[in-house]
Scaffold this motif. Sequence first.
Motif, PDB file in Angstrom:
ATOM      1  N   GLU A   3      -6.695  -2.263 -10.590  1.00  0.00           N
ATOM      2  CA  GLU A   3      -6.119  -1.574  -9.427  1.00  0.00           C
ATOM      3  C   GLU A   3      -4.597  -1.593  -9.509  1.00  0.00           C
ATOM      4  O   GLU A   3      -3.919  -0.781  -8.887  1.00  0.00           O
ATOM      5  N   LYS A   4      -4.072  -2.539 -10.291  1.00  0.00           N
ATOM      6  CA  LYS A   4      -2.652  -2.561 -10.624  1.00  0.00           C
ATOM      7  C   LYS A   4      -2.225  -1.221 -11.225  1.00  0.00           C
ATOM      8  O   LYS A   4      -1.055  -0.845 -11.165  1.00  0.00           O
ATOM      9  N   VAL A   7       5.356  -3.321  -8.053  1.00  0.00           N
ATOM     10  CA  VAL A   7       4.771  -2.214  -8.825  1.00  0.00           C
ATOM     11  C   VAL A   7       5.899  -1.547  -9.601  1.00  0.00           C
ATOM     12  O   VAL A   7       7.066  -1.565  -9.164  1.00  0.00           O
ATOM     13  N   ASP A  37      -5.431  -9.232  -6.790  1.00  0.00           N
ATOM     14  CA  ASP A  37      -4.072  -9.079  -7.316  1.00  0.00           C
ATOM     15  C   ASP A  37      -3.924  -7.830  -8.166  1.00  0.00           C
ATOM     16  O   ASP A  37      -2.979  -7.722  -8.953  1.00  0.00           O
ATOM     17  N   GLN A  72      -3.536   3.357  -0.223  1.00  0.00           N
ATOM     18  CA  GLN A  72      -4.119   2.815  -1.448  1.00  0.00           C
ATOM     19  C   GLN A  72      -3.320   1.610  -1.933  1.00  0.00           C
ATOM     20  O   GLN A  72      -2.094   1.617  -1.924  1.00  0.00           O
ATOM     21  N   TYR A  73      -4.031   0.612  -2.384  1.00  0.00           N
ATOM     22  CA  TYR A  73      -3.415  -0.593  -2.924  1.00  0.00           C
ATOM     23  C   TYR A  73      -2.465  -0.240  -4.067  1.00  0.00           C
ATOM     24  O   TYR A  73      -2.829   0.504  -4.973  1.00  0.00           O
ATOM     25  N   ALA A  74      -1.266  -0.811  -4.042  1.00  0.00           N
ATOM     26  CA  ALA A  74      -0.306  -0.523  -5.113  1.00  0.00           C
ATOM     27  C   ALA A  74       0.121  -1.762  -5.881  1.00  0.00           C
ATOM     28  O   ALA A  74       0.446  -1.676  -7.070  1.00  0.00           O
ATOM     29  N   VAL A  78       0.854  -6.491  -5.659  1.00  0.00           N
ATOM     30  CA  VAL A  78       1.098  -7.716  -4.897  1.00  0.00           C
ATOM     31  C   VAL A  78       2.426  -8.335  -5.267  1.00  0.00           C
ATOM     32  O   VAL A  78       2.899  -8.193  -6.401  1.00  0.00           O
ATOM     33  N   ASP A 104     -12.511   2.252  -3.108  1.00  0.00           N
ATOM     34  CA  ASP A 104     -11.456   2.147  -2.091  1.00  0.00           C
ATOM     35  C   ASP A 104     -10.293   1.272  -2.544  1.00  0.00           C
ATOM     36  O   ASP A 104      -9.347   1.055  -1.783  1.00  0.00           O
ATOM     37  N   GLN A 105     -10.361   0.742  -3.752  1.00  0.00           N
ATOM     38  CA  GLN A 105      -9.281  -0.072  -4.329  1.00  0.00           C
ATOM     39  C   GLN A 105      -9.000  -1.360  -3.554  1.00  0.00           C
ATOM     40  O   GLN A 105      -7.921  -1.927  -3.657  1.00  0.00           O
ATOM     41  N   GLU A 106     -10.013  -1.817  -2.795  1.00  0.00           N
ATOM     42  CA  GLU A 106      -9.851  -3.066  -2.038  1.00  0.00           C
ATOM     43  C   GLU A 106     -10.592  -4.225  -2.713  1.00  0.00           C
ATOM     44  O   GLU A 106     -10.705  -5.312  -2.151  1.00  0.00           O
ATOM     45  N   ASN A 130      -3.296   1.706 -10.164  1.00  0.00           N
ATOM     46  CA  ASN A 130      -3.397   2.825  -9.213  1.00  0.00           C
ATOM     47  C   ASN A 130      -2.119   3.651  -9.221  1.00  0.00           C
ATOM     48  O   ASN A 130      -2.152   4.866  -9.148  1.00  0.00           O
ATOM     49  N   PHE A 131      -0.984   2.941  -9.270  1.00  0.00           N
ATOM     50  CA  PHE A 131       0.299   3.637  -9.279  1.00  0.00           C
ATOM     51  C   PHE A 131       1.101   3.366 -10.548  1.00  0.00           C
ATOM     52  O   PHE A 131       1.961   4.146 -10.917  1.00  0.00           O
ATOM     53  N   ASP A 132       0.830   2.231 -11.208  1.00  0.00           N
ATOM     54  CA  ASP A 132       1.536   1.909 -12.447  1.00  0.00           C
ATOM     55  C   ASP A 132       0.868   2.703 -13.572  1.00  0.00           C
ATOM     56  O   ASP A 132      -0.224   2.370 -14.032  1.00  0.00           O
ATOM     57  N   TYR A 182       0.855  -1.186   0.000  1.00  0.00           N
ATOM     58  CA  TYR A 182       0.000   0.000   0.000  1.00  0.00           C
ATOM     59  C   TYR A 182       0.889   1.233   0.000  1.00  0.00           C
ATOM     60  O   TYR A 182       1.957   1.235   0.607  1.00  0.00           O
ATOM     61  N   ILE A 183       0.410   2.262  -0.667  1.00  0.00           N
ATOM     62  CA  ILE A 183       1.128   3.541  -0.700  1.00  0.00           C
ATOM     63  C   ILE A 183       0.155   4.629  -0.253  1.00  0.00           C
ATOM     64  O   ILE A 183      -1.029   4.598  -0.607  1.00  0.00           O
TER      65      ILE A 183
END
Lengths: 363, 363
Positions: free
Chosen positions: B283-284, A138, B334, A120-122, A124, B328-330, B286-288, A112-113
Amino acid sequence: MAKSLSFSLIICFIFGLVPGIWAQQQSPLTFTDARKLTLIGKAWNDGPFYHRLDTAAYPAIPRNVKYLATNSAGLAISFKTNSSKITAKWCTSRRVPGDNMTGIAFEGMDLYIRRDQRWQYAGVARPKTHDCSDAVIVEQMASGEKTCLLFLPTYDETISLEIGVDSGATLVPGGNPFRKNILVYGSSIVQGASASRPGLAYPARISRETGYNFINLGFSGNGKMEPEVANMIAPLPMDAFILDCVPNPSAEEVLARTANLVNTIRKFHPKVPIIAIESVAREKGNFDQDVAARVAQKNGYFKQEIEKLQKRDSNLYLISADGLLGDDQEGTTDGIHPNDLGFDRMLQKIRPVILKIFARYGI
Amino acid sequence: MAKSLSFSLIICFIFGLVPGIWAQQQSPLTFTDARKLTLIGKAWNDGPFYHRLDTAAYPAIPRNVKYLATNSAGLAISFKTNSSKITAKWCTSRRVPGDNMTGIAFEGMDLYIRRDQRWQYAGVARPKTHDCSDAVIVEQMASGEKTCLLFLPTYDETISLEIGVDSGATLVPGGNPFRKNILVYGSSIVQGASASRPGLAYPARISRETGYNFINLGFSGNGKMEPEVANMIAPLPMDAFILDCVPNPSAEEVLARTANLVNTIRKFHPKVPIIAIESVAREKGNFDQDVAARVAQKNGYFKQEIEKLQKRDSNLYLISADGLLGDDQEGTTDGIHPNDLGFDRMLQKIRPVILKIFARYGI
């Protein structure tokens, strides 16, 4: 001669080019032993780094509890980095996941970040084998420093962990983002079965959502309130206790051990809130009448014991099982363990109750 | 002599008693090959019993799609019994679950029983090995006839299945409890990853909740709208089509193939509702940033293609990705595949839209 020259040129070309492509695809990484970063989620910091408890300090606790204390449920590594990519190399024991868990939850990790005042999930870390794996968690992230929390395997022992970032990037220990210490004692459900990944175990989720430091002392199949375990957890420096420990003991054990557990905690913590939670419905008991009767009896005994204690203890609370998993019976993986939907429903119910109680104590 | 007599008595006692205890503990069961019961969830009934499609009839479809059509996702056995106990012996291929799925979802089964006008969870068949297993699904049930649905493994081939009930109990084929035929074509998400058990794959869940017969043609990693696959699904006798097939093709493939898929279906079904669904958020991403951009591009192309077609097709609908997995990205296991919480949120959004459309067509 011309042929030989062409051949040499081709060889030079290949040997010149391939490392270039390789370097581009596999940007160099620097690995850091996670023990140099910040471990959070431990009741206190003695003992082997990735064990939840220093079981050597408690020779009397049952063998299974000792073993389960080596599982890294609820532990997380806190760090900061400005890397665009975060990877991991890690080893666990050779155990394989049970049929009701994913490999990611059992022996993988999730990151998480912190962004926009939320975790927030980033990504696995997907296990490739049942012992040692490496994974890109990531990549391709925007520039800037990221505040990170990496949740460790819930059902396996974490033996070693190295975190990889871009060469030249920063990687420094983070702080503990969670305040106070709330112990959650219980069964496999507390330990994290059957959340689909470590960060979705309910103590981890409620920590991220509330900012309190919920500490996972869930012992799969073994949250049985034994007097030796009561003696172990009672002195821990906690601001509150959540007792979610009806699922594992027999009805007779619930009757015999509940008061002792509460009273033992009270010797060390005369006034902290203790919040007891009845067992979630076992959906296995929707049609199996014996299972339904057994859960009802255990919850009945637990409620009876807690209510007796409440007569002289105004800091003891009880959350009933009603609606903990919703009412459509779709909230478990196997009729016993909540799936992520079941855990979400538990959270929707217990979070406001817990927060209201904490507010009352200025926690 | 006395010693020898005692010994003989002990032997007689043991051999007399043990079978008695055995009979008491292991009440005798009668097994029935599930092929004698009712299989539901197939597009039509040709080909190998537990395969979703008779792939021999479609030599042109891609190899991976052929293989995945052998996985029993979305298939269920319908039966009635007055047994107090339901067990199974079954064999699948030797494949092992990926790290983002439970063994129960991958190669196990779950049972629902109709009660109070609803399908209610009754038990799971937990795999013991990666090929053949046996399991008690539910026991200690009240007397009376139960109307049952047993959902088959979502990610493995079901090779054989026998259902065991108390000796002397009835076991008869059930009807198809679901009306009309709605094809859901798509990716791993349609096939069922990462629901925690087969009955929680979203086409199965929406069937139970609405009474419509949603047919699972999700092909993990391979729901790519190839022309050969369009030719295969277009003639199927369906009352509606759900196209949830953005996750697998590349952006260029989405652009090149979407119109062909819809137009091919239209040749056989000029007026049935076709409901296209954008890809759930990865959700992968979110940051990628690359993943996020890729999904946005694919959804953009899909929307553009569908909107072009909608100008001359008033029976074509589009459900946007907004909020499909919550905010909420939960909702994933994966970063790619919805967990049970993500699937629940998808259902909350798409179910009312689909039902409103079906009502308009008198479906």
